[in-house]
Design an enzyme around this catalytic site. Structure first.
Site, PDB file in Angstrom:
ATOM      1  N   CYS A 182      26.225  92.155  10.127  1.00  0.00           N
ATOM      2  CA  CYS A 182      26.173  91.424  11.279  1.00  0.00           C
ATOM      3  C   CYS A 182      27.280  92.051  12.386  1.00  0.00           C
ATOM      4  O   CYS A 182      27.054  91.913  13.530  1.00  0.00           O
ATOM      5  CB  CYS A 182      26.433  90.095  10.954  1.00  0.00           C
ATOM      6  SG  CYS A 182      25.031  89.296  10.342  1.00  0.00           S
TER       7      CYS A 182
ATOM      8  N   HIS B 105      28.541  87.275  17.843  1.00  0.00           N
ATOM      9  CA  HIS B 105      27.365  87.367  17.013  1.00  0.00           C
ATOM     10  C   HIS B 105      26.683  86.059  16.906  1.00  0.00           C
ATOM     11  O   HIS B 105      27.391  84.888  16.920  1.00  0.00           O
ATOM     12  CB  HIS B 105      27.852  87.989  15.812  1.00  0.00           C
ATOM     13  CG  HIS B 105      26.855  87.595  14.486  1.00  0.00           C
ATOM     14  ND1 HIS B 105      25.588  88.155  14.587  1.00  0.00           N
ATOM     15  CD2 HIS B 105      26.917  87.123  13.318  1.00  0.00           C
ATOM     16  CE1 HIS B 105      24.902  88.146  13.467  1.00  0.00           C
ATOM     17  NE2 HIS B 105      25.747  87.276  12.695  1.00  0.00           N
TER      18      HIS B 105
ATOM     19  N   ASN C 196      19.505  84.391  13.825  1.00  0.00           N
ATOM     20  CA  ASN C 196      20.403  85.437  13.350  1.00  0.00           C
ATOM     21  C   ASN C 196      19.440  86.717  13.203  1.00  0.00           C
ATOM     22  O   ASN C 196      18.906  86.805  12.263  1.00  0.00           O
ATOM     23  CB  ASN C 196      20.981  85.123  12.365  1.00  0.00           C
ATOM     24  CG  ASN C 196      22.169  86.013  11.828  1.00  0.00           C
ATOM     25  OD1 ASN C 196      22.293  87.272  12.353  1.00  0.00           O
ATOM     26  ND2 ASN C 196      23.010  85.600  10.933  1.00  0.00           N
TER      27      ASN C 196
HETATM   28  O1  UT7 Z   1      25.674  86.235  10.032  1.00  0.00           O
HETATM   29  C1  UT7 Z   1      26.367  86.803   8.736  1.00  0.00           C
HETATM   30  C2  UT7 Z   1      27.459  85.623   8.638  1.00  0.00           C
HETATM   31  N1  UT7 Z   1      26.820  84.259   8.304  1.00  0.00           N
HETATM   32  C3  UT7 Z   1      27.239  83.056   8.840  1.00  0.00           C
HETATM   33  O2  UT7 Z   1      28.074  83.173   9.609  1.00  0.00           O
HETATM   34  C4  UT7 Z   1      26.606  81.905   8.425  1.00  0.00           C
HETATM   35  C5  UT7 Z   1      27.706  81.037   7.849  1.00  0.00           C
HETATM   36  N2  UT7 Z   1      27.003  79.669   7.268  1.00  0.00           N
HETATM   37  C6  UT7 Z   1      26.648  78.805   7.962  1.00  0.00           C
HETATM   38  O3  UT7 Z   1      26.131  79.194   9.093  1.00  0.00           O
HETATM   39  C7  UT7 Z   1      26.199  77.495   7.475  1.00  0.00           C
HETATM   40  O4  UT7 Z   1      27.138  77.648   6.398  1.00  0.00           O
HETATM   41  C8  UT7 Z   1      24.608  77.085   7.073  1.00  0.00           C
HETATM   42  C9  UT7 Z   1      23.939  77.116   8.107  1.00  0.00           C
HETATM   43  C10 UT7 Z   1      23.992  78.351   6.232  1.00  0.00           C
HETATM   44  C11 UT7 Z   1      24.669  76.167   6.428  1.00  0.00           C
HETATM   45  O5  UT7 Z   1      24.982  75.004   6.920  1.00  0.00           O
HETATM   46  P1  UT7 Z   1      26.311  74.098   6.213  1.00  0.00           P
HETATM   47  O6  UT7 Z   1      26.637  72.831   7.273  1.00  0.00           O
HETATM   48  O7  UT7 Z   1      27.566  74.775   5.669  1.00  0.00           O
HETATM   49  O8  UT7 Z   1      25.410  73.190   5.138  1.00  0.00           O
HETATM   50  P2  UT7 Z   1      25.547  73.424   3.640  1.00  0.00           P
HETATM   51  O9  UT7 Z   1      25.118  74.864   2.870  1.00  0.00           O
HETATM   52  O10 UT7 Z   1      26.810  72.829   3.266  1.00  0.00           O
HETATM   53  O11 UT7 Z   1      24.331  72.352   3.207  1.00  0.00           O
HETATM   54  C12 UT7 Z   1      24.663  70.860   3.572  1.00  0.00           C
HETATM   55  C13 UT7 Z   1      23.638  69.977   2.828  1.00  0.00           C
HETATM   56  C14 UT7 Z   1      23.089  70.458   1.589  1.00  0.00           C
HETATM   57  O12 UT7 Z   1      22.633  69.441   0.846  1.00  0.00           O
HETATM   58  P3  UT7 Z   1      23.551  68.547  -0.409  1.00  0.00           P
HETATM   59  O13 UT7 Z   1      23.961  69.621  -1.478  1.00  0.00           O
HETATM   60  O14 UT7 Z   1      24.599  68.054   0.431  1.00  0.00           O
HETATM   61  O15 UT7 Z   1      22.695  67.572  -0.823  1.00  0.00           O
HETATM   62  C15 UT7 Z   1      21.991  71.587   1.383  1.00  0.00           C
HETATM   63  O16 UT7 Z   1      21.198  71.717   0.548  1.00  0.00           O
HETATM   64  O17 UT7 Z   1      22.257  70.706   3.398  1.00  0.00           O
HETATM   65  C16 UT7 Z   1      21.395  71.197   2.611  1.00  0.00           C
HETATM   66  N3  UT7 Z   1      20.662  71.990   3.384  1.00  0.00           N
HETATM   67  C17 UT7 Z   1      19.236  71.829   4.058  1.00  0.00           C
HETATM   68  N4  UT7 Z   1      19.011  70.882   4.587  1.00  0.00           N
HETATM   69  C18 UT7 Z   1      17.702  70.938   5.144  1.00  0.00           C
HETATM   70  C19 UT7 Z   1      20.538  73.591   3.307  1.00  0.00           C
HETATM   71  N5  UT7 Z   1      19.805  74.026   3.987  1.00  0.00           N
HETATM   72  C20 UT7 Z   1      19.049  73.273   4.522  1.00  0.00           C
HETATM   73  C21 UT7 Z   1      17.797  73.154   5.295  1.00  0.00           C
HETATM   74  N6  UT7 Z   1      17.352  72.120   5.838  1.00  0.00           N
HETATM   75  N7  UT7 Z   1      17.293  74.224   5.898  1.00  0.00           N
END
Ligand code: UT7
Length: 332
Positions: A116, A257, A287
Site C-alpha cells: 500500500c 492511502h 482499497n
Molecule cells: O492497506 C494496508 C493496510 N491495511 C489496513 O490498514 C487495514 C487495517 N484494518 C482494518 O481496516 C480493520 O481492522 C478491518 C476493517 C479489517 C476490520 O475492522 P475491525 O473493526 O478491526 O473489526 P475486527 O477485525 O476486530 O472484527 C470485529 C468483528 C468480528 O466479530 P467478533 O469476533 O467480534 O464476533 C469479526 O468477525 O466483526 C466481524 N467481522 C465482520 N462482520 C461483518 C469481520 N469482518 C466482517 C464483515 N462483516 N465483513
C-alpha cells in the site's frame, strides 16, 4: 535534503478503473456481512473488479489516459516505474509489459513492491531521477488487481479490496518552490506476521497443498494492522509537518492511502486538519493498494479541487510493514 539540480513536479495524471462494480449489496450475497457493518467499519460502499485482463492492463490504461489528457508523446518517456504487489507474472516486470502496451519505445523501467506504500516509494524514486537532471519524463504508476489474490469466501478481507490503476508524470522544474519538497519513508519487516501472501514465492513454491491451504490469497490480521496503521500514518505525517514548520493551515490536502475511513480520520485529526482538507474516495473504490493515492490525485485535480501551489501531504501504510509521508507542492 541534499541540494538538487531541479525540482520534480507532477505535470500529468491519468487513471483507469474497470466497469464491473461489486457493491455492498453484492458482498452481502457472497459472505456473511451487511452494508451497515462495512460502511461503519471501513467507509467502503463499492469496489471495481477487473474481469478480463491483468495489472499491466490497469497500469497501461491509466498511462494511456494520462498520455491522451496531456498530449504526451510516448517516445519521450524515459522511465516507467510500476508499484504493484499483483504483477502479471513474477517476471517479466509489469513495467516492461506497460512499456510495450503504451509504445514508449525508448523507455526503460522496473517494478517496486511496497504494497500500500508502493506509490510513495515509487514516486520518491522517480523524483530522484528528475531532481538529479538525469531524466525529463518519468512515469510513475500505482496499479493492483487485488481481486486476483482475494479470497471471496473470507469476509474479513474480501469486502476491503478493489482493482485500479493510476499514473503521474514527473518532469523537472527550475522553480524549487514546486514539486516534491521532503519525505519520510520507513519499513519494519516484523510486520510480515500480520499482512502477507504466503504461497507462490520461493518460500512456498506452488504445490497442490499450498493451493488447498489457500496460501495464494492475502492474509491480514485486521485488528493488529489497524493499530499500527493509525499510529504509523499519523506519526509520520505529523513528523513531516513539524520538520517543515507547517501547521494545519498551511496544508491544502492530506492525500491518505484509502484502507479504512477510521484510519484516515485519525490521521487528519493528528495533523489538525478538517475533513474538508482530506482526499477521500474509499467509498467508490475500496482499497486498491498501490493505486489509492494517485487515484485521489487524478480525481481531485480533474474536479479542479487541486490547484498549482497547493501544499499536499501524501501518506500511506501497508504490508511489510512499509509506511511514510511525502510533502508535495502541486505543479500544474
Ligand atoms: O492497506 C494496508 C493496510 N491495511 C489496513 O490498514 C487495514 C487495517 N484494518 C482494518 O481496516 C480493520 O481492522 C478491518 C476493517 C479489517 C476490520 O475492522 P475491525 O473493526 O478491526 O473489526 P475486527 O477485525 O476486530 O472484527 C470485529 C468483528 C468480528 O466479530 P467478533 O469476533 O467480534 O464476533 C469479526 O468477525 O466483526 C466481524 N467481522 C465482520 N462482520 C461483518 C469481520 N469482518 C466482517 C464483515 N462483516 N465483513
Amino acid at each position: 535534503m541534499k541540494e538538487k539540480k531541479y525540482s520534480a513536479i507532477v505535470t500529468g495524471v491519468g487513471m483507469y478503473v474497470p466497469d464491473k462494480v461489486y457493491d455492498n449489496a453484492y458482498m452481502e450475497t457472497i459472505v456473511d456481512t451487511t452494508d451497515e457493518w462495512i460502511t461503519a467499519r471501513t467507509g467502503i460502499k463499492e469496489r471495481r473488479i477487473l474481469e478480463n485482463g491483468a495489472t499491466s492492463d490497469l497500469a497501461a490504461n491509466a498511462a494511456l489516459d494520462l498520455i491522451k489528457a496531456h498530449n504526451i508523446n510516448p517516445d519521450e518517456i524515459d522511465l516507467i516505474i510500476v508499484a504493484t504487489v499483483t504483477p502479471d507474472m513474477f517476471f517479466p516486470a509489469t513495467a516492461c509489459l506497460v512499456q510495450n502496451k503504451i509504445g514508449a519505445n525508448t523507455a526503460w523501467g522496473y517494478d517496486i513492491s511496497a504494497a500500500c506504500s508502493g506509490f510513495l516509494f515509487a514516486f520518491q524514486t522517480g523524483c530522484s531521477f528528475v531532481e538529479s537532471g538525469q531524466y525529463k519524463k518519468v512515469l510513475v504508476i500505482g496499479a493492483d488487481k487485488m481481486s486476483s489474490i482475494t479470497d471471496y469466501t473470507d469476509r474479513n478481507t474480501c469486502i476491503l479490496f478493489g482493482d485500479a490503476g493510476a499514473a503521474v508524470l514527473i518532469e523537472p522544474s527550475e522553480d524549487k518552490s514546486l514539486g516534491l519538497q521532503d519525505y519520510i519513508l520507513r519499513v519494519d519487516g516484523a510486520g510480515e506476521e500480520s499482512l502477507y501472501m504466503l504461497g507462490g514465492g520461493s518460500l512456498n513454491p506452488p504445490t497442490h497443498d499450498t493451493v488447498d491451504k489457500k496460501m495464494h490469497y492475502l492474509f491480514q490480521d485486521g485488528k493488529a494492522v489497524f493499530k499500527v496503521a493509525v499510529k504509523g500514518m499519523a506519526d509520520v505525517s505529523y513528523e513531516l509537518m513539524q520538520k517543515n514548520g507547517l501547521t494545519g493551515d498551511d496544508v491544502a490536502y492530506l492525500v491518505p492511502h484509502q484502507a479504512n475511513m477510521r484510519i484516515i480520520t485519525a490521521t487528519a485529526e493528528r495533523m489538525g486538519l478538517g475533513m474538508d482538507k482530506v482526499m477521500v474516495n474509499i467509498d467508490k473504490y475500496g482499497n486498491t493498494t498501490a493505486a489509492t493515492i494517485p487515484l485521489c490525485l487524478v480525481e481531485y485535480y480533474r474536479d479542479s479541487k487541486l490547484k498549482k501551489g497547493d501544499k499536499i501531504i501524501l501518506s500511506a501504510f501497508g504490508a511489510g510493514y512499509t509506511w511514510g509521508s511525502s510533502l508535495l507542492v502541486w505543479g500544474i
